[in-house]
Structure formats: C-alpha cells, structure tokens
Design a protein around this motif. Sequence first.
Motif, PDB file in Angstrom:
ATOM      1  N   LEU A  58       0.898  -1.206  -0.063  1.00 51.92           N
ATOM      2  CA  LEU A  58      -0.103   0.044  -0.100  1.00 51.92           C
ATOM      3  C   LEU A  58       0.946   1.285   0.050  1.00 51.92           C
ATOM      4  O   LEU A  58       1.625   1.608   0.784  1.00 51.92           O
ATOM      5  N   HIS A  59       1.032   1.972  -0.958  1.00 50.72           N
ATOM      6  CA  HIS A  59       1.594   3.279  -1.062  1.00 50.72           C
ATOM      7  C   HIS A  59       0.503   4.326  -0.999  1.00 50.72           C
ATOM      8  O   HIS A  59      -0.830   4.441  -1.547  1.00 50.72           O
ATOM      9  N   LEU A  60       0.569   5.212   0.236  1.00 52.52           N
ATOM     10  CA  LEU A  60      -0.463   6.024   0.508  1.00 52.52           C
ATOM     11  C   LEU A  60       0.091   7.619   0.149  1.00 52.52           C
ATOM     12  O   LEU A  60       1.396   7.893   0.528  1.00 52.52           O
ATOM     13  N   SER A  61      -0.830   8.265  -0.498  1.00 55.40           N
ATOM     14  CA  SER A  61      -0.181   9.725  -0.542  1.00 55.40           C
ATOM     15  C   SER A  61      -1.666  10.659  -0.587  1.00 55.40           C
ATOM     16  O   SER A  61      -2.586   9.957  -0.240  1.00 55.40           O
ATOM     17  N   ILE A  62      -1.401  11.777  -0.488  1.00 54.20           N
ATOM     18  CA  ILE A  62      -2.596  12.728  -0.433  1.00 54.20           C
ATOM     19  C   ILE A  62      -2.541  13.734  -1.665  1.00 54.20           C
ATOM     20  O   ILE A  62      -1.781  14.262  -1.984  1.00 54.20           O
ATOM     21  N   ARG A  63      -3.867  13.741  -2.189  1.00 50.22           N
ATOM     22  CA  ARG A  63      -4.222  14.462  -3.415  1.00 50.22           C
ATOM     23  C   ARG A  63      -5.469  15.252  -3.361  1.00 50.22           C
ATOM     24  O   ARG A  63      -6.255  14.359  -3.101  1.00 50.22           O
ATOM     25  N   ASP A  64      -5.366  16.483  -3.429  1.00 47.51           N
ATOM     26  CA  ASP A  64      -6.683  17.349  -3.589  1.00 47.51           C
ATOM     27  C   ASP A  64      -7.811  16.877  -2.419  1.00 47.51           C
ATOM     28  O   ASP A  64      -8.710  16.586  -2.512  1.00 47.51           O
ATOM     29  N   ASN A  65      -6.928  16.867  -1.047  1.00 50.06           N
ATOM     30  CA  ASN A  65      -7.735  16.474  -0.066  1.00 50.06           C
ATOM     31  C   ASN A  65      -8.392  15.139   0.088  1.00 50.06           C
ATOM     32  O   ASN A  65      -9.450  14.847   0.697  1.00 50.06           O
ATOM     33  N   ARG A  66      -7.647  14.244  -0.671  1.00 52.22           N
ATOM     34  CA  ARG A  66      -8.141  12.631  -0.793  1.00 52.22           C
ATOM     35  C   ARG A  66      -6.885  12.018  -0.405  1.00 52.22           C
ATOM     36  O   ARG A  66      -5.849  12.143  -0.809  1.00 52.22           O
ATOM     37  N   LEU A  67      -7.373  10.888   0.487  1.00 50.92           N
ATOM     38  CA  LEU A  67      -6.191   9.644   0.413  1.00 50.92           C
ATOM     39  C   LEU A  67      -6.153   8.926  -0.479  1.00 50.92           C
ATOM     40  O   LEU A  67      -7.215   8.391  -0.740  1.00 50.92           O
ATOM     41  N   VAL A  68      -4.975   8.741  -1.059  1.00 47.78           N
ATOM     42  CA  VAL A  68      -4.656   7.892  -2.252  1.00 47.78           C
ATOM     43  C   VAL A  68      -4.115   6.380  -2.015  1.00 47.78           C
ATOM     44  O   VAL A  68      -3.105   6.684  -1.106  1.00 47.78           O
ATOM     45  N   LEU A  81      -6.208   1.846  -8.036  1.00 50.90           N
ATOM     46  CA  LEU A  81      -6.013   3.272  -7.325  1.00 50.90           C
ATOM     47  C   LEU A  81      -7.230   3.641  -6.540  1.00 50.90           C
ATOM     48  O   LEU A  81      -8.299   3.749  -7.458  1.00 50.90           O
ATOM     49  N   HIS A  82      -7.532   3.773  -5.357  1.00 50.07           N
ATOM     50  CA  HIS A  82      -8.637   4.223  -4.799  1.00 50.07           C
ATOM     51  C   HIS A  82      -8.427   5.605  -4.148  1.00 50.07           C
ATOM     52  O   HIS A  82      -7.408   5.578  -3.298  1.00 50.07           O
ATOM     53  N   LEU A  83      -9.244   6.627  -4.368  1.00 49.94           N
ATOM     54  CA  LEU A  83      -9.365   7.834  -3.592  1.00 49.94           C
ATOM     55  C   LEU A  83     -10.474   8.039  -2.578  1.00 49.94           C
ATOM     56  O   LEU A  83     -11.438   7.598  -3.153  1.00 49.94           O
ATOM     57  N   LEU A  84      -9.694   8.374  -1.444  1.00 49.92           N
ATOM     58  CA  LEU A  84     -10.909   8.364  -0.189  1.00 49.92           C
ATOM     59  C   LEU A  84     -10.688   9.697   0.051  1.00 49.92           C
ATOM     60  O   LEU A  84      -9.753  10.459   0.533  1.00 49.92           O
ATOM     61  N   SER A  85     -11.961  10.521   0.056  1.00 50.12           N
ATOM     62  CA  SER A  85     -12.250  11.779   0.611  1.00 50.12           C
ATOM     63  C   SER A  85     -11.791  11.884   2.023  1.00 50.12           C
ATOM     64  O   SER A  85     -12.349  11.085   2.859  1.00 50.12           O
ATOM     65  N   LEU A  86     -11.073  12.744   2.392  1.00 46.54           N
ATOM     66  CA  LEU A  86     -10.788  12.839   3.877  1.00 46.54           C
ATOM     67  C   LEU A  86     -11.754  13.610   4.528  1.00 46.54           C
ATOM     68  O   LEU A  86     -11.707  13.770   6.101  1.00 46.54           O
ATOM     69  N   THR A  87     -12.683  14.329   3.752  1.00 52.15           N
ATOM     70  CA  THR A  87     -13.818  15.344   4.589  1.00 52.15           C
ATOM     71  C   THR A  87     -14.800  14.749   5.489  1.00 52.15           C
ATOM     72  O   THR A  87     -14.864  15.166   6.499  1.00 52.15           O
ATOM     73  N   GLY A 129     -14.443   6.067  14.292  1.00 53.74           N
ATOM     74  CA  GLY A 129     -13.643   6.394  13.108  1.00 53.74           C
ATOM     75  C   GLY A 129     -13.392   5.199  12.115  1.00 53.74           C
ATOM     76  O   GLY A 129     -13.483   5.295  11.101  1.00 53.74           O
ATOM     77  N   SER A 130     -13.101   4.146  12.985  1.00 53.92           N
ATOM     78  CA  SER A 130     -12.846   2.751  12.340  1.00 53.92           C
ATOM     79  C   SER A 130     -14.194   2.336  11.420  1.00 53.92           C
ATOM     80  O   SER A 130     -13.895   1.743  10.426  1.00 53.92           O
ATOM     81  N   ARG A 131     -15.226   2.454  11.900  1.00 58.99           N
ATOM     82  CA  ARG A 131     -16.252   1.864  11.462  1.00 58.99           C
ATOM     83  C   ARG A 131     -16.577   2.801  10.092  1.00 58.99           C
ATOM     84  O   ARG A 131     -17.086   2.418   8.995  1.00 58.99           O
ATOM     85  N   LEU A 132     -16.544   4.247  10.131  1.00 55.45           N
ATOM     86  CA  LEU A 132     -16.676   5.009   9.065  1.00 55.45           C
ATOM     87  C   LEU A 132     -15.696   4.987   7.990  1.00 55.45           C
ATOM     88  O   LEU A 132     -16.207   4.712   6.874  1.00 55.45           O
ATOM     89  N   LEU A 133     -14.444   4.596   8.346  1.00 54.24           N
ATOM     90  CA  LEU A 133     -13.467   3.947   7.649  1.00 54.24           C
ATOM     91  C   LEU A 133     -14.047   2.795   6.672  1.00 54.24           C
ATOM     92  O   LEU A 133     -13.716   2.909   5.284  1.00 54.24           O
ATOM     93  N   MET A 134     -14.377   1.885   7.456  1.00 52.51           N
ATOM     94  CA  MET A 134     -14.921   0.779   6.808  1.00 52.51           C
ATOM     95  C   MET A 134     -15.852   0.901   5.824  1.00 52.51           C
ATOM     96  O   MET A 134     -16.057   0.236   4.678  1.00 52.51           O
ATOM     97  N   GLN A 135     -16.855   1.861   6.339  1.00 51.07           N
ATOM     98  CA  GLN A 135     -17.968   2.047   5.209  1.00 51.07           C
ATOM     99  C   GLN A 135     -17.252   3.067   3.915  1.00 51.07           C
ATOM    100  O   GLN A 135     -17.876   2.492   2.898  1.00 51.07           O
ATOM    101  N   ARG A 136     -16.660   3.632   4.108  1.00 46.14           N
ATOM    102  CA  ARG A 136     -15.976   4.559   3.198  1.00 46.14           C
ATOM    103  C   ARG A 136     -15.099   3.624   2.013  1.00 46.14           C
ATOM    104  O   ARG A 136     -15.094   3.993   0.942  1.00 46.14           O
ATOM    105  N   LEU A 137     -14.627   2.517   2.683  1.00 49.89           N
ATOM    106  CA  LEU A 137     -13.732   1.569   1.782  1.00 49.89           C
ATOM    107  C   LEU A 137     -14.670   0.527   1.346  1.00 49.89           C
ATOM    108  O   LEU A 137     -14.269  -0.116   0.376  1.00 49.89           O
TER     109      LEU A 137
END
Length: 162
Positions: A58-68, A81-87, A129-137
């Motif tokens: 897993l390579h993590l980066s941040i682009r346009d307020n998104r976790l890549v 490649l998945h982009l996850l909004s950090l908002t 936060g963990s549950r929210l992350l699971m939902q977002r993924l």
Amino acid sequence: MADLLEGETGRLIAVELDAASIGRSTADVEHERNIAIYDLIEDNRFVLPGHPTGGYRLHLSIRDNRLVFDIRDEADSPLVLHLLSLTPLRKIVKDYFLICDSYYAAIRTATPSQIETIDMGRRGVHDEGSRLLMQRLAGKIIVDFETARRLFTLVCALHWKG
C-alpha cells in the motif's frame, strides 16, 4: 470477519507514505506514524474484491484532500488506485485528538475512575472512526474491524502535527 469475502486471505505486507504529498514531520510524529504502520502490517486482513489475494503493498499519498490508496501486488506492480475523501473523516479525527488531549491531561491530575471514563470515550470515538473508514472503503477494499482500527490510527497519525 463476516465482512471479508469467504476464503479470502489477503493482507498488507508493506505500507509506504509518499514523501512529496505527506512529507516528513517532527521526530514524535514520525515515530507515531512508524508505530501505526508497524502495527498495521503486523496483523491485518485486507482484500481487494476482484483481484487475486495475497500480499499487497500500500502506497499512501494525499491529493486534493483525498487519501490515495495505491495498491500493488507483492512485486510492486500496480493493481488498483482508490481515492478516499478525507472530509467525512475530518470531524471524527478532530474529536479523537480532543479526547486524547483530555486523556493525557487527566493522567496527571484525575482519579483512576475519571481516567477510565475518558479512555472509554476515546476508544468509542476510535471505534466510530474505524467503522466510518470501513463504510467509506466498502466495495473497494474489505478489511476486518481490527484492521480498520489500525488503519484509522494511521490516518490520525497522518493528521497529527505533534
């Protein structure tokens, strides 16, 4: 682990942070990031639906307020490649930091029962936060709850300013 695909045993074998977009920080912050990465790699369940299971990098980066999430196979060949909004995570990360500050302040002056109460609240916010992350993924990356907790810890470490 009901959320994991039956018989799938994918896992992360490496996590790298993009120096250009995430950057280096203070020694304390770097230490927390390294611990979060170590804990995540040490014990995780990580499945990419529609892709072969095995070890992922897993390579993590941040682009346009998104976790890549740049996910690669064991040979470091790109898979997805998945982009996850950090908002959506911003408020819960902020709440988590506030309760952590309260916890560290309480350790110095509060009674054991007060510290325990704050710690229970801290764990509750972390779980949220963990549950929210699971939902977002969901549908993109499937992780069990313990892996989501470790991933949320890493997300927090990426936000921490020291």
